[in-house]
Design a protein around this motif. Structure first.
Motif, short mmCIF file in Angstrom:
data_model
loop_
_atom_site.label_atom_id
_atom_site.label_comp_id
_atom_site.label_asym_id
_atom_site.label_seq_id
_atom_site.Cartn_x
_atom_site.Cartn_y
_atom_site.Cartn_z
N MET A 1 -87.06 34.99 19.85
CA MET A 1 -88.37 35.18 20.47
C MET A 1 -88.36 36.46 21.31
N GLN A 2 -89.44 37.21 21.21
CA GLN A 2 -89.58 38.40 22.03
C GLN A 2 -90.18 38.03 23.39
N PHE A 3 -89.75 38.73 24.43
CA PHE A 3 -90.32 38.54 25.75
C PHE A 3 -91.81 38.87 25.69
N PRO A 4 -92.67 38.07 26.33
CA PRO A 4 -94.12 38.28 26.19
C PRO A 4 -94.65 39.54 26.88
N HIS A 5 -93.80 40.29 27.60
CA HIS A 5 -94.21 41.53 28.25
C HIS A 5 -95.43 41.33 29.16
N ILE A 6 -95.28 40.45 30.10
CA ILE A 6 -96.33 40.21 31.09
C ILE A 6 -96.28 41.32 32.13
N ASP A 7 -97.40 41.92 32.41
CA ASP A 7 -97.45 42.98 33.42
C ASP A 7 -97.11 42.36 34.78
N PRO A 8 -96.05 42.83 35.45
CA PRO A 8 -95.70 42.26 36.76
C PRO A 8 -96.74 42.52 37.83
N VAL A 9 -97.66 43.46 37.57
CA VAL A 9 -98.76 43.75 38.51
C VAL A 9 -100.02 43.07 37.98
N PHE A 10 -100.59 42.16 38.75
CA PHE A 10 -101.77 41.44 38.27
C PHE A 10 -103.07 42.08 38.75
N PHE A 11 -102.98 42.99 39.74
CA PHE A 11 -104.19 43.63 40.25
C PHE A 11 -103.83 44.97 40.87
N ARG A 12 -104.60 45.99 40.56
CA ARG A 12 -104.39 47.31 41.13
C ARG A 12 -105.65 47.76 41.85
N LEU A 13 -105.45 48.38 42.99
CA LEU A 13 -106.55 48.94 43.77
C LEU A 13 -106.10 50.31 44.26
N PHE A 18 -100.62 44.77 43.39
CA PHE A 18 -100.39 43.38 43.79
C PHE A 18 -99.62 42.70 42.65
N ARG A 19 -98.40 42.27 42.97
CA ARG A 19 -97.49 41.77 41.95
C ARG A 19 -97.46 40.24 41.91
N TRP A 20 -97.19 39.73 40.71
CA TRP A 20 -97.09 38.29 40.52
C TRP A 20 -96.01 37.69 41.41
N TYR A 21 -94.89 38.40 41.56
CA TYR A 21 -93.79 37.86 42.35
C TYR A 21 -94.21 37.67 43.81
N GLY A 22 -94.90 38.64 44.36
CA GLY A 22 -95.40 38.51 45.72
C GLY A 22 -96.43 37.40 45.84
N LEU A 23 -97.27 37.27 44.81
CA LEU A 23 -98.28 36.19 44.81
C LEU A 23 -97.60 34.83 44.82
N MET A 24 -96.48 34.70 44.13
CA MET A 24 -95.76 33.43 44.10
C MET A 24 -95.28 33.05 45.50
N TYR A 25 -94.81 34.04 46.26
CA TYR A 25 -94.41 33.78 47.64
C TYR A 25 -95.61 33.27 48.46
N ALA A 89 -86.05 48.53 51.24
CA ALA A 89 -86.81 48.66 49.99
C ALA A 89 -86.94 47.31 49.30
N VAL A 90 -87.59 46.37 49.98
CA VAL A 90 -87.71 45.01 49.44
C VAL A 90 -88.55 44.97 48.17
N TRP A 91 -89.41 45.99 47.97
CA TRP A 91 -90.25 46.01 46.78
C TRP A 91 -89.43 46.25 45.52
N GLU A 92 -88.19 46.69 45.69
CA GLU A 92 -87.30 46.90 44.55
C GLU A 92 -86.52 45.64 44.18
N GLY A 93 -86.79 44.54 44.90
CA GLY A 93 -86.09 43.28 44.63
C GLY A 93 -84.85 43.16 45.50
N GLY A 94 -84.16 42.04 45.33
CA GLY A 94 -82.94 41.81 46.09
C GLY A 94 -83.12 40.78 47.18
N MET A 95 -83.24 39.51 46.76
CA MET A 95 -83.36 38.39 47.70
C MET A 95 -82.35 37.32 47.28
N SER A 96 -81.77 36.67 48.26
CA SER A 96 -80.78 35.63 48.00
C SER A 96 -81.27 34.29 48.54
N PHE A 97 -81.23 33.26 47.70
CA PHE A 97 -81.63 31.94 48.18
C PHE A 97 -80.75 31.49 49.34
#
Length: 260
Positions: A1-13, A18-25, A89-97
């Motif tokens: 199966m190929q990755f569905p290539h979902i745009d990580p940005v759901f809204f631009r202004l 505005f990213r899906w990952y931030g929205l999940m938080y 640079a938290v927007w680049e990722g890097g969080m630990s549970f």
């Protein structure tokens, strides 16, 4: 199966994204507010709406600061020592549970003292909110195409961007299910009966540790670390002690008399 290539940005202004990952938080913290408010009422805690908002705000700060510092210390310290400006640079990722958990515990201890609530009781009413945020966060990882699994030949293997041409376990979805709805239902079942304060919290610690330990066998180890002790990853070395500690503490605390 190929990755569905979902745009990580759901809204631009304009330049704002505005990213899906931030929205999940955000969705996780909103859900936590209502879960904690309901649980506080069931346990007879006289917390106002503002009190609950203060609790959630404090825990959110603990998650973000602890999660970032935990990632730096546990997973990539040498890189950040060489690139100190990247600490922010938290927007680049890097969080630990595990770092986020320590941050939440410290923040929870602080707010429990401020609100004059026993920490075990506060931990119990907040614990069921964690699986909601965890499940949503893992969905965010999947949308970003990050933290994917190891190479596999199972029919549901997915070819992720950046993961080479071989199909891999969608380990983010495994974690989303186990750390999300499955863990939530376990905590709801444990909390349905009146139990000594702390049992629900330690049950969360134990089952999260177990689920994370198991899923790590399917998840690609962090590139900068690899496997550290035989077949075990850093995530497993941090999670297995959680499982044991949570199990022992849940048993010990459950033997106490019911009450805060």
């Amino acid at each position: 199966m190929q990755f569905p290539h979902i745009d990580p940005v759901f809204f631009r202004l304009g330049r704002l994204e505005f990213r899906w990952y931030g929205l999940m938080y955000i969705l996780g913290f909103i859900a936590a507010y209502f879960i904690v408010r309901r649980a506080a009422g069931r346990r007879g805690l006289a917390l106002t709406q503002d009190d609950v908002a203060d609790v959630i705000f404090s825990l959110a700060i603990g998650v973000i600061l602890g999660g970032r510092l935990g990632y730096i210390l546990f997973y990539n310290l040498s890189y950040y020592l060489s690139h100190p400006l990247k600490l922010f640079a938290v927007w680049e990722g890097g969080m630990s549970f595990h770092g986020g958990l320590l941050g939440v515990i410290l923040a929870g201890a602080y707010v429990a003292r401020q609100k004059k609530i026993g920490f075990p009781l506060l931990a119990d009413i907040c614990a069921p909110a964690a699986p909601v945020g965890l499940g949503l966060g893992r969905l965010g990882n999947f949308i970003n195409g990050e933290l994917y699994g190891r190479v596999t030949d199972v029919p549901w293997g997915i070819i992720f961007p950046g993961g080479g041409g071989a199909p891999r376990h969608p380990s983010q979805l495994y974690e989303a299910v186990l750390e999300g709805p499955v863990l939530f239902l376990i905590l709801m079942a444990v909390g349905r009966r009146e139990r000594p304060a702390g049992v629900v919290f330690w049950t969360f610690i134990s089952f999260y540790g177990l689920f994370r330990f198991l899923v790590e066998f399917f998840r690609e180890p962090d590139a900068q670390l690899g496997l550290l002790a035989g077949p075990f990853s850093m995530g497993q070395l941090l999670s297995f002690p959680m499982f044991l500690l949570g199990l022992v503490m849940a048993v010990l605390v459950s033997r106490r008399r019911v009450g805060p």
